[in-house]
Scaffold this active site. Sequence first.
Site, mmCIF file in Angstrom:
data_model
loop_
_atom_site.group_PDB
_atom_site.id
_atom_site.type_symbol
_atom_site.label_atom_id
_atom_site.label_comp_id
_atom_site.label_asym_id
_atom_site.label_seq_id
_atom_site.Cartn_x
_atom_site.Cartn_y
_atom_site.Cartn_z
ATOM 1 N N HIS A 27 46.533 42.402 54.344
ATOM 2 C CA HIS A 27 47.963 42.715 54.428
ATOM 3 C C HIS A 27 48.628 42.571 53.066
ATOM 4 C CE1 HIS A 27 51.828 43.276 56.275
ATOM 5 N NE2 HIS A 27 52.252 42.071 55.934
ATOM 6 N N CYS A 47 51.064 48.793 55.459
ATOM 7 C CA CYS A 47 51.674 47.707 54.682
ATOM 8 C C CYS A 47 51.651 47.987 53.175
ATOM 9 C CB CYS A 47 51.014 46.375 54.992
ATOM 10 S SG CYS A 47 49.237 46.327 54.692
ATOM 11 N N ASP A 56 58.168 41.511 53.514
ATOM 12 C CA ASP A 56 56.985 41.689 54.352
ATOM 13 C C ASP A 56 57.318 42.674 55.471
ATOM 14 O OD1 ASP A 56 54.831 41.495 56.095
ATOM 15 O OD2 ASP A 56 54.830 39.316 56.164
#
Length: 132
Positions: A20, A90, A37
């Site tokens: 990630h 991501c 995030d």
Amino acid sequence: PGDIFSLDKVFFPINFRGLHWVLVVVYMSDRRIQYFDSMGGRGEEYLKAVLSYLKQEHEAKKGRPLPRADEWNLVCCTTDTPRQVNDYDCGVFMCEFCDYISVDEPLAFGQEQMLLFRKIITLSLMKQERVR
């Protein structure tokens, strides 16, 4: 070697366990370190690690402690940070966080634009310049 303390912003792209991508941005003049995030994690450990790095870097490069180190504001991921709805975009979100923040644009995008952003990133790399 450059002096990171003379910069307006410092970007720290972070890959968590090869799974990630997230971003930490240091806003030098604001004494703020913020976590971005696309999955909404808080990121407290990354914020603390970057502040620790800044303290060590200042001591190493300037020979004295980071001034007003206790005044730095550590900002966890906010609820208005764009979110991904799958488990593979991501990296694109992180690249767009960098791009938008670097030119002081609000993070006004979402999952529906990821295919377009992939094309823009590819074109930017091919042309070796920012494409918008």
